[in-house]
Write an enzyme that holds these catalytic residues in place. Structure first.
Site, PDB file in Angstrom:
ATOM      1  N   ARG A  89      -4.995   2.276   8.600  1.00  0.00           N
ATOM      2  CA  ARG A  89      -3.658   1.824   9.038  1.00  0.00           C
ATOM      3  C   ARG A  89      -3.204   2.749  10.171  1.00  0.00           C
ATOM      4  NH1 ARG A  89       0.686   0.554   4.447  1.00  0.00           N
ATOM      5  NH2 ARG A  89       1.583  -0.687   6.135  1.00  0.00           N
ATOM      6  N   GLN A 204       8.751  -4.672  -0.588  1.00  0.00           N
ATOM      7  CA  GLN A 204       8.618  -3.387  -1.298  1.00  0.00           C
ATOM      8  C   GLN A 204       9.899  -3.034  -2.053  1.00  0.00           C
ATOM      9  OE1 GLN A 204       7.645  -3.925   1.857  1.00  0.00           O
ATOM     10  NE2 GLN A 204       5.882  -2.695   2.433  1.00  0.00           N
ATOM     11  N   ASP A 245       7.421   7.037   8.232  1.00  0.00           N
ATOM     12  CA  ASP A 245       5.963   7.008   8.386  1.00  0.00           C
ATOM     13  C   ASP A 245       5.496   7.969   9.466  1.00  0.00           C
ATOM     14  OD1 ASP A 245       6.568   4.318   7.021  1.00  0.00           O
ATOM     15  OD2 ASP A 245       4.405   4.649   6.811  1.00  0.00           O
TER      16      ASP A 245
HETATM   17  O1  MRU Z   1       3.921  -0.649   4.554  1.00  0.00           O
HETATM   18  P1  MRU Z   1       4.262   0.413   3.547  1.00  0.00           P
HETATM   19  O2  MRU Z   1       4.690  -0.141   2.233  1.00  0.00           O
HETATM   20  O3  MRU Z   1       3.178   1.456   3.447  1.00  0.00           O
HETATM   21  O4  MRU Z   1       5.537   1.112   4.190  1.00  0.00           O
HETATM   22  C1  MRU Z   1       6.169   2.140   3.487  1.00  0.00           C
HETATM   23  C2  MRU Z   1       7.341   2.690   4.203  1.00  0.00           C
HETATM   24  O5  MRU Z   1       7.700   2.263   5.270  1.00  0.00           O
HETATM   25  C3  MRU Z   1       7.999   3.884   3.590  1.00  0.00           C
HETATM   26  O6  MRU Z   1       9.374   3.880   3.850  1.00  0.00           O
HETATM   27  C4  MRU Z   1       7.382   5.155   4.197  1.00  0.00           C
HETATM   28  O7  MRU Z   1       5.993   5.083   4.140  1.00  0.00           O
HETATM   29  C5  MRU Z   1       7.851   6.372   3.534  1.00  0.00           C
HETATM   30  S1  MRU Z   1       7.172   6.509   1.923  1.00  0.00           S
HETATM   31  C6  MRU Z   1       7.708   7.921   1.195  1.00  0.00           C
END
Ligand code: MRU
Length: 353
Positions: A89, A204, A245
């Protein structure tokens, strides 16, 4: 309690399959770096810090599986493995941080042990690399606890808080980043209510965050993303906290799509907008948010919900999975070291020094 997200053993990495939550608690087993990368890519596990921990575990698994016999073999294998994991990713820098950290450990061992490895050297290498992977996990657990402490202190009494996506225990190996702040504040009796935005298209917030908040006994409600402005205006929301991220050197923050919009709404309503993320989320190589690669995910995640198509056939669709919130909309960044406020290039640099 939130079930363990990853269970590492010599035989493989058991991954809580988050695609099935909250309906089912089921683990899949990754026995190689390729299988770990696939679990990350296919979202069996997700959330920036958790992706990093899994990458470290996947790297260690691969070293045990292929047991390089010489420094040269080790160097080639380590580079290949790190590249494989990093391709899973693009946006969460934790993945790159963990893979590069494991790679550096492996290369340092190769440099210190040139030529063919003795059986003892091979065993020593595996133990060093597995220890490093365990360290990535334990550092994440500790960082979450520290962010919870620092963040809870920032929140007012009787706080009505909103969060987006899932930056909870399910996204980390600890109590979570943004949700960790909420649960830590809840334990201090400071949370009067929490709102979780559902987080279209991958949901999520609806599947994971509200489930965590309910399990932790936090008074909470789920809202759809388009309810956020109305709820903030009418329900006394007095803080927003999200994860990250990747944070650029100037504080611009990439997080789940929809975060930027929430920050704009927060500014309009003069309420603080907090980002909680461990320091490895800060990418000092990224001068500002413009250079952060935004993952474009499958359009099917937009057009389909639980297998049912909700849009006309042949429709054109966009699916950027993240957006970038400019630093000037962020009240403070909460890390394991403390609080960065105001968020500027200089304050970020000072925090990391
Ligand atoms: O696509 P995802 O579910 O991996 O995205 C997660 C997020 O955007 C979270 O807010 C981020 O990774 C912070 S997790 C502590």
């Amino acid at each position: 309690m939130i079930p363990p997200r990853l269970k590492f053993s010599r035989k493989g990495l058991q991954v809580l399959d988050q695609r099935l939550l909250p309906d089912r608690i089921k683990y899949i087993t990754a026995r190689s770096a390729a299988a770990t990368a696939a679990a990350i890519k296919d979202m069996a596990l997700r959330g920036a810090p958790l992706i990093g921990c899994a990458a470290a575990d996947g790297f260690a698994l691969e070293m045990r599986r292929l047991k390089p016999a010489s420094a040269l073999e080790l160097k080639k294998l380590a580079v290949r493995t790190a590249d494989l994991l990093k391709a899973a990713r693009p946006t969460a820098v934790a993945l790159f941080y963990a893979a590069d950290r494991m790679l550096a450990r492996a290369l340092a061992f190769a440099a210190a042990n040139p030529g063919k490895f003795s059986p003892a050297a091979r065993a020593e290498f595996i133990s060093i690399i597995e220890r490093e992977a365990r360290l990535v996990t334990s550092e994440d657990e500790a960082a979450c606890l520290a962010m919870g402490r620092h963040g809870a202190r920032l929140l007012p009494k009787r706080c009505v808080i909103m969060t987006h996506c899932n930056a909870g225990a399910l996204a980390t190996m600890g109590i979570g980043t943004a949700v960790g702040v909420i649960t830590a504040a809840h334990k201090l009796g400071k949370i009067s209510h929490a709102y979780s935005c559902e987080t279209r298209p991958y949901l999520q917030g609806a599947r994971l965050t509200i489930w965590e908040l309910m399990r932790e006994g936090v008074p909470s409600e789920l809202i759809t993303d388009n309810m956020a402005a109305h709820i903030i205006k009418t329900c006394g929301v007095n803080a927003i906290v999200v994860g990250a991220d990747r944070i650029a050197a100037n504080g611009d923050t990439a997080n789940k799509i929809g975060t930027y919009g929430l920050a704009v709404i927060a500014k309009h309503h003069k309420i603080p907008f907090y980002v909680a993320a461990p320091t490895p989320t800060i990418d000092t190589q990224a001068l500002n948010g413009d250079v952060i690669v935004i993952e474009e995910r499958s359009t099917k995640e937009v057009t389909h919900i639980k297998g049912a198509c909700i849009a006309p056939r042949g429709v054109k669709v966009r699916h950027p999975a993240f957006d970038v919130t400019p630093a000037n909309l962020i009240t403070a960044i909460i890390t394991e070291r403390g609080v960065i406020a105001p968020v500027t290039r200089a304050s970020v640099k000072k925090h990391l020094a």
